[in-house]
Enzyme design. Structure first.
Site, PDB file in Angstrom:
ATOM      1  N   CYS A  32       0.676   8.664   4.692  1.00 54.28           N
ATOM      2  CA  CYS A  32       0.664   7.891   3.452  1.00 54.28           C
ATOM      3  C   CYS A  32       0.290   8.829   2.314  1.00 54.28           C
ATOM      4  O   CYS A  32      -0.294   9.889   2.532  1.00 54.28           O
ATOM      5  CB  CYS A  32      -0.283   6.707   3.535  1.00 54.28           C
ATOM      6  SG  CYS A  32      -1.944   7.080   4.064  1.00 54.28           S
ATOM      7  N   GLU A  36      -4.722   0.265  -4.402  1.00 53.17           N
ATOM      8  CA  GLU A  36      -3.318   0.658  -4.374  1.00 53.17           C
ATOM      9  C   GLU A  36      -2.353  -0.523  -4.311  1.00 53.17           C
ATOM     10  O   GLU A  36      -2.635  -1.534  -3.668  1.00 53.17           O
ATOM     11  CB  GLU A  36      -3.060   1.580  -3.172  1.00 53.17           C
ATOM     12  CG  GLU A  36      -3.859   2.859  -3.273  1.00 53.17           C
ATOM     13  CD  GLU A  36      -3.548   3.875  -2.201  1.00 53.17           C
ATOM     14  OE1 GLU A  36      -3.715   5.068  -2.474  1.00 53.17           O
ATOM     15  OE2 GLU A  36      -3.137   3.481  -1.096  1.00 53.17           O
TER      16      GLU A  36
END
Length: 172
Positions: free
Chosen positions: A66, A113
């Site tokens: 990620c 996020e």
């Protein structure tokens, strides 16, 4: 080398600015991110163990990789770039779900996020970047679910959130 910048976004994933990555994490500002989940033909997920030298969550297990999109970079291009940088391979990716999460860390940083889940298929051995990744393994989705319940301390905070949120969507 200048510090990497993240894309600040609103709750609709519309870009509202750029900020150095560490500053965004210190201020817990919402920014765009992606999480790659690579599955093999047995529907096992490739997990990575973060390198021991990482500035947060060292040596913990997490999804395949990620990171953050760069300004002007698509979700899929960003996922392929980071997959190559960390795991040493590329494969076709497809977009799945996206959602907002917030995960504070003991060191004062916070991941806040707008995360895009990217799925891909791979059946070979990765060539991990030892600066980023200590180890890797395949694990069935159900075994991961059980292991997170038994040993949550072995997994990154964001992976526990993302895995729970996307469990039903982890199909190719």
């Amino acid at each position: 080398m200048p510090e990497e910048k993240v894309i600040l976004v609103n709750e609709n994933d519309e870009q509202i600015g750029l900020m150095p990555k560490m500053e965004a994490h210190e201020k817990a500002l919402l920014h765009r991110a992606f999480s790659v989940f690579i599955l093999n033909d047995n529907n096992e997920l490739m997990l990575q163990q973060r390198a021991a030298n990482k500035y947060h969550s060292p040596s913990l297990w997490t999804n395949t990789c990620c990171s953050h999109q760069r300004d002007g970079e698509s979700n899929l291009d960003a996922g392929k770039r980071r997959l190559q940088e960390e795991m040493g391979f590329t494969t076709e990716l497809k977009e799945s779900i996206s959602f907002i999460y917030k995960a504070p860390f003991d060191n004062g940083l916070t991941e806040h996020e707008f995360d895009h889940i990217l799925l891909g298929n791979f059946n070979d051995i990765p060539h991990i970047n030892k600066d980023e990744v200590a180890d890797w393994k395949w694990m069935s989705l159900n075994d991961i679910k059980v292991d997170i319940e038994k040993h949550p301390e072995l997994y990154t905070e964001w992976f526990k959130i993302i895995f729970a949120e996307s469990f039903e969507h982890l199909k190719l």
